[in-house]
Scaffold this motif. Structure first.
Motif, PDB file in Angstrom:
ATOM      1  N   PRO A   7      43.929  47.553  45.937  1.00  0.00           N
ATOM      2  CA  PRO A   7      43.033  47.348  47.077  1.00  0.00           C
ATOM      3  C   PRO A   7      43.558  48.038  48.326  1.00  0.00           C
ATOM      4  O   PRO A   7      44.724  48.483  48.374  1.00  0.00           O
ATOM      5  N   ASN A   8      42.721  48.155  49.339  1.00  0.00           N
ATOM      6  CA  ASN A   8      43.150  48.722  50.609  1.00  0.00           C
ATOM      7  C   ASN A   8      44.332  47.921  51.148  1.00  0.00           C
ATOM      8  O   ASN A   8      44.349  46.690  51.086  1.00  0.00           O
ATOM      9  N   ILE A  24      44.786  40.939  40.495  1.00  0.00           N
ATOM     10  CA  ILE A  24      44.792  40.854  41.959  1.00  0.00           C
ATOM     11  C   ILE A  24      44.742  39.391  42.414  1.00  0.00           C
ATOM     12  O   ILE A  24      45.431  38.986  43.355  1.00  0.00           O
ATOM     13  N   HIS A  38      41.097  53.061  44.886  1.00  0.00           N
ATOM     14  CA  HIS A  38      40.756  51.649  44.679  1.00  0.00           C
ATOM     15  C   HIS A  38      39.454  51.559  43.881  1.00  0.00           C
ATOM     16  O   HIS A  38      38.851  50.503  43.793  1.00  0.00           O
ATOM     17  N   ALA A  77      49.744  45.838  44.221  1.00  0.00           N
ATOM     18  CA  ALA A  77      49.182  44.787  45.076  1.00  0.00           C
ATOM     19  C   ALA A  77      50.318  44.140  45.847  1.00  0.00           C
ATOM     20  O   ALA A  77      51.374  43.855  45.279  1.00  0.00           O
TER      21      ALA A  77
END
Length: 288
Positions: A41-42, A284, A196, A212
């Motif tokens: 993810p960002n 995540i 992503h 992550a």
């Protein structure tokens, strides 16, 4: 073609800004010819990782080797063996496509060897990335997809042994993304790509690293990651107007047994296979 030779090695990489650890004990390898995708993810630390490997950013701790050299001490000859495609590049708008590539090629010419002839001929490279019709156009007139192809051409003009692509398809429409994926599959050398985008990772990767919270939390092929985390398929069906759902690790055997028991009474059968998306989201959530 992927070989057993390790061209990129990271061991215990750590990056800290003030009291915040952006990367914590990150370790992985990439082999010659491999397409390795860093997925997350960002804010996961993907860009920081790739900038350290490129030699653009220092690190707080850990060992890093790219083509046998610590990026923190890489010289111009070492840099000539790398290609870099950044998230965006807005300079040189008034240059024409062929002129710009020919100009960049002059930087690599001094490092040509018998084993690695450098650089690409500008006209041949333009044809290879599908920009023949745009060779004489100013860069500011190119579409987004055409501009991204040019970015890749700039990145590979020196025939790099390792190519870094940092979220290369952000903002692409589906057609431009498809064309770009086709181009990446045709590249030679080792590719490290950050994204992503799950679909992009599954289509391009020989192997995926999921990052992550600054850590590598899983690694494997898309199929391996799917089996590792989301091992159960979901089977849905109806019988005599009643609807059923069941999760099973072997949907094929279950469906065979189901039809053996109920035959033509089974209707609306649907099998949903475990996917990379299931694996990714589960990982995540666990990391969070």
């Amino acid at each position: 073609m992927m070989t057993g030779e390790v061209v990129l090695g990271v061991d215990g990489l750590r990056m800290r800004y003030g009291a915040t650890d952006v990367l914590q004990d990150v370790s992985f390898e990439a082999r010659r010819g491999e397409v390795l995708v860093l997925l997350g993810p960002n804010g996961a630390g993907k860009t920081t990782t790739i900038e350290i490997l490129e030699g653009f950013r220092g690190r707080s701790a850990g060992e890093v080797s790219v083509l046998g050299t610590d990026p923190a001490y890489g010289d111009e000859r070492w840099r000539s063996r790398l290609g870099v495609v950044l998230q965006s590049w807005r300079d040189h708008g008034n240059w024409r496509v062929q002129e710009l590539l020919a100009h960049f090629g002059t930087y690599y010419a001094p490092y040509a060897t018998a084993a690695v002839p450098r650089p690409w001929d500008a006209a041949e490279l333009i044809d290879a990335v599908g920009l023949t019709a745009q060779a004489g156009q100013k860069i500011k007139t190119l579409s987004g997809g055409q501009r991204r192809r040019l970015d890749v051409a700039i990145g590979i003009v020196g025939r790099p042994e390792v190519l870094f692509l940092d979220e290369p398809t952000v903002g692409f429409d589906p057609a431009a993304r498809y064309e770009f994926h086709q181009l990446v599959r045709e590249l030679e050398g080792t590719v490290l790509l950050t994204t992503h985008d799950l679909d992009e990772a599954s289509k391009l990767a020989d192997r995926i690293l999921i990052l992550a919270g600054g850590r590598i939390i899983a690694t494997g092929t898309p199929a391996e990651l799917s089996r590792q985390i989301a091992a159960e398929d979901e089977v849905r069906w109806s019988r005599d107007g009643e609807h059923f759902a069941l999760s099973t690790a072997d949907s094929t055997a279950f469906v065979r047994e189901l039809f053996g028991q109920y035959g033509e009474a089974i209707a609306d059968l649907e099998v949903r296979r475990a996917s990379l998306e299931d694996a990714y989201l589960q990982l995540i959530r666990e990391a969070a």
